[in-house]
Scaffold this active site. Structure first.
Site, PDB file in Angstrom:
ATOM      1  N   HIS A 130       3.379 -13.022  -0.390  1.00 18.45           N
ATOM      2  CA  HIS A 130       2.552 -11.766   0.470  1.00 18.45           C
ATOM      3  C   HIS A 130       1.761 -12.039   1.767  1.00 18.45           C
ATOM      4  O   HIS A 130       1.271 -12.266   1.495  1.00 18.45           O
ATOM      5  CB  HIS A 130       2.233 -10.919  -0.580  1.00 18.45           C
ATOM      6  CG  HIS A 130       2.509 -10.094  -1.833  1.00 18.45           C
ATOM      7  ND1 HIS A 130       1.584 -10.558  -3.177  1.00 18.45           N
ATOM      8  CD2 HIS A 130       3.954 -10.207  -2.042  1.00 18.45           C
ATOM      9  CE1 HIS A 130       3.299  -9.920  -3.921  1.00 18.45           C
ATOM     10  NE2 HIS A 130       4.372 -10.082  -3.437  1.00 18.45           N
TER      11      HIS A 130
ATOM     12  N   GLU B 199      -1.730 -11.775   3.045  1.00 15.87           N
ATOM     13  CA  GLU B 199      -2.571 -12.306   2.004  1.00 15.87           C
ATOM     14  C   GLU B 199      -3.117 -13.094   2.614  1.00 15.87           C
ATOM     15  O   GLU B 199      -3.142 -14.157   2.067  1.00 15.87           O
ATOM     16  CB  GLU B 199      -2.227 -12.027   0.959  1.00 15.87           C
ATOM     17  CG  GLU B 199      -1.965 -11.295   0.347  1.00 15.87           C
ATOM     18  CD  GLU B 199      -1.126 -11.135  -1.691  1.00 15.87           C
ATOM     19  OE1 GLU B 199      -1.160 -11.802  -1.845  1.00 15.87           O
ATOM     20  OE2 GLU B 199      -0.757  -9.724  -1.857  1.00 15.87           O
TER      21      GLU B 199
ATOM     22  N   HIS C 270      -2.634 -16.134  -4.045  1.00 16.45           N
ATOM     23  CA  HIS C 270      -2.635 -14.553  -3.799  1.00 16.45           C
ATOM     24  C   HIS C 270      -3.680 -13.792  -3.198  1.00 16.45           C
ATOM     25  O   HIS C 270      -5.005 -14.474  -3.025  1.00 16.45           O
ATOM     26  CB  HIS C 270      -1.873 -13.627  -4.838  1.00 16.45           C
ATOM     27  CG  HIS C 270      -0.628 -13.895  -4.681  1.00 16.45           C
ATOM     28  ND1 HIS C 270       0.109 -13.005  -4.198  1.00 16.45           N
ATOM     29  CD2 HIS C 270      -0.488 -14.563  -5.466  1.00 16.45           C
ATOM     30  CE1 HIS C 270       1.207 -13.645  -4.786  1.00 16.45           C
ATOM     31  NE2 HIS C 270       1.651 -14.470  -5.607  1.00 16.45           N
TER      32      HIS C 270
ATOM     33  N   GLU D  79      -6.012 -14.901  -7.308  1.00 16.18           N
ATOM     34  CA  GLU D  79      -6.090 -13.532  -6.208  1.00 16.18           C
ATOM     35  C   GLU D  79      -7.267 -13.598  -5.898  1.00 16.18           C
ATOM     36  O   GLU D  79      -8.348 -14.153  -6.886  1.00 16.18           O
ATOM     37  CB  GLU D  79      -5.978 -12.179  -7.045  1.00 16.18           C
ATOM     38  CG  GLU D  79      -5.209 -12.168  -7.707  1.00 16.18           C
ATOM     39  CD  GLU D  79      -4.471 -11.365  -7.189  1.00 16.18           C
ATOM     40  OE1 GLU D  79      -4.393 -11.023  -5.508  1.00 16.18           O
ATOM     41  OE2 GLU D  79      -2.580 -10.965  -7.329  1.00 16.18           O
TER      42      GLU D  79
END
Length: 375
Positions: A166, A169, A259, A335
């Site tokens: 992504h 990010e 991420h 994350e």
């Protein structure tokens, strides 16, 4: 006053920008799809003016709750980023700021440009224990860069780390910078000891097209790469197809997918518990790996995170699940927050490139501590 975004990673739609205090803007959708959250632009001619930059379609963003308790980042030089006062009333997000200089950048998170990416690759390849490969090209023809750190012929363990599926990010590539810099420092005893039994395969930017176009989640074809791992193809998701192809030629003993999360203000792992092949051994490895990282890095925690998938219900089109199932290995998604880390808040910087870099460096510790148990 005027606003521009015609540069690497830039993204915004300008509705009105004629006089302070009110400037009216709209978030722009990713190319060829409906994802919408990332912004990055420069405001010029507003020195010493109280400005209120209003994002009128913030409630229509992909993750509108990501704007609650969020503060945008700003920079005068594109290098040093700080947080600015930001509000969200459930409809409109607004940045409130009085620039000290003639031009200022605003962004959703500190950008990591393709120029910086190329510099990272170029610096790393100078070391004798690092090789660089171009796996192929993206939809638009940009290179997909792979760094191989260690001796492939001697090492028994294969560790894969990828980032920025992504593209918005960007903290993920800041993390990769930290990990790569530590792995290339052979005066570091952890790095030196790791590179005896292991070789690292590292893709710092899985989505160069999306990064260049200022996308949040998609590549140029409008595909979310982290939903393409089950059946990638060279037309719409060559980035995944080529990386997956290389993985199958090398094997994988540990996989980390890096991420950022828009809503949760914490650093945490998501595992592969929903895959058909998930076992007690992998469960114990996940727990041990997380335990070691939490002990050595207070920015990481294990209390907050995503709801775990039920047995057999894991989405195999996601990288972590596909790799776990295909290779039977420890496979984790890391994350990091777009906001701040509520466990250790920073009123000036929030979660930042510097903290992402430090976390990337720290990640080598749990790898070293669990390496002997991965197989």
């Amino acid at each position: 006053m005027f606003i521009s975004s015609h540069f690497d990673g830039g993204s915004i739609e300008v509705l009105e920008c004629q006089s302070a205090p009110d400037i009216f803007l709209k978030l722009r959708s990713d190319t060829n799809c409906d994802f919408m959250q990332w912004f990055y632009f420069r405001l010029a001619g507003a020195r010493d003016r109280d400005c209120r930059l209003q994002f009128l379609n913030a409630s229509s963003a992909t993750y509108p709750l990501g704007f609650q308790n969020y503060r945008a980042v700003a920079s005068y030089d594109g290098q040093n980023w700080f947080r600015v006062n930001t509000t969200y009333n459930g409809q409109v997000m607004a940045i409130h700021h009085k620039p000290l200089h003639d031009s200022i950048f605003f962004a959703y998170f500190a950008p990591f440009s393709l120029e910086r990416h190329l510099h990272l690759i170029g610096q790393a390849q100078k070391f004798s224990h690092v090789r660089h490969e171009v796996l192929g090209q993206t939809v638009q023809g940009r290179d997909i860069d792979l760094l191989i750190v260690g001796d492939e012929d001697r090492a028994a363990m294969r560790i894969w780390v990828i980032a920025r599926q992504h593209p918005g990010e960007t903290m993920a590539e800041w993390f990769m910078q930290g990990m790569i810099e530590r792995l290339t420092d052979l005066s570091d005893s952890v790095s030196k000891s790791l590179l005896q039994p292991a070789v690292f395969y590292m893709v710092p930017n899985m989505n160069p097209d999306g990064a260049f176009h200022g996308n949040l989640r998609a590549n140029f074809a409008g595909k979310n790469l982290n939903r393409e791992w089950l059946e990638p193809n060279m037309d719409n998701s060559p980035e995944v197809f080529l990386v997956r192809q290389k993985m199958m030629s090398t094997g994988v003993d540990l996989f980390l997918d890096i991420h950022g999360d828009e809503g949760l203000p914490y650093c945490f792992f998501a595992g592969s518990e929903g895959t058909p092949g998930y076992s007690q051994r992998i469960c114990e490895l996940e727990s041990e790996f997380s335990y070691h990282l939490e002990k050595i890095c207070p920015d990481f925690q294990t209390t907050e995170g995503y709801e775990k998938s039920k047995p057999g219900e894991g989405n195999l089109s996601m990288a972590t699940n596909w790799v776990a199932e295909h290779f039977g290995c420890l496979s984790l998604t890391l994350e990091m927050p777009f906001k701040d880390n509520l466990n250790l808040p920073d009123s000036v910087n929030g979660w930042s490139p510097q903290r992402s870099i430090k976390l990337g460096q720290a990640m080598l510790q749990p790898i070293a501590m669990t390496l002997g148990k991965l197989r």
